[in-house]
Scaffold this motif. Structure first.
Motif, short mmCIF file in Angstrom:
data_model
loop_
_atom_site.label_atom_id
_atom_site.label_comp_id
_atom_site.label_asym_id
_atom_site.label_seq_id
_atom_site.Cartn_x
_atom_site.Cartn_y
_atom_site.Cartn_z
N GLN A 1 -19.72 29.74 -9.36
CA GLN A 1 -18.86 30.72 -10.03
C GLN A 1 -18.17 31.62 -9.01
O GLN A 1 -16.98 31.91 -9.11
CB GLN A 1 -19.68 31.57 -11.03
N LYS B 1 -15.48 29.71 -7.27
CA LYS B 1 -14.34 29.57 -8.17
C LYS B 1 -13.50 30.85 -8.19
O LYS B 1 -12.28 30.82 -8.16
CB LYS B 1 -14.83 29.21 -9.57
N ASN C 1 -11.26 31.09 -5.40
CA ASN C 1 -10.33 29.95 -5.33
C ASN C 1 -10.68 28.95 -4.24
O ASN C 1 -9.80 28.43 -3.55
CB ASN C 1 -8.88 30.42 -5.18
#
Length: 124
Positions: A117, A120, A123
């Motif tokens: 997470q 993510k 990016n």
């Protein structure tokens, strides 16, 4: 995510490097590793394609706090996100890592879903 960047894992414990590399490689990330902060900084200088650093905060010689400081004061390294990965999970440790310049914080033992997470969000 065809433009996925390399992840540099800096940890003085080879078992931690092995475990993180295995999990991240299974998720199609490319990983490189260093067993000291100084070695990690050398790799960062040599491999500009590294997109994020997973930094153990408690290492001999140069700890993660000092290494993050070096990175954030180096013109060509300061834009690389650093995720603090540490067994220090007491009240205030997260804030201490973020105040030192880390862009994220994960406590050991690493929760893989939490790590993914954070990657993510950055990016990566």
């Amino acid at each position: 995510m065809s433009e996925q960047k390399k992840i540099l894992i800096i940890d003085d414990d080879s078992k931690n490097i092995f475990a993180l590399s295995a999990v991240l490689t299974a998720k199609k990330y490319e990983c490189v590793s260093a067993q000291s902060a100084r070695e990690g900084l050398d790799i960062l200088q040599a491999q500009p394609e590294i997109g994020v650093v997973l930094m153990d905060m408690m290492m001999p010689e140069m700890d993660g706090y000092e290494a993050i400081s070096v990175m954030k004061n180096a013109g060509n390294l300061k834009q690389i996100p650093v995720i603090a990965v540490t067994a220090q999970a007491m009240t205030g440790d997260r804030e201490k890592c973020l105040a030192a310049g880390a862009d994220g914080y994960i406590s050991k033992p690493v929760n893989v879903d939490e790590l993914l997470q954070v990657l993510k969000q950055l990016n990566i």
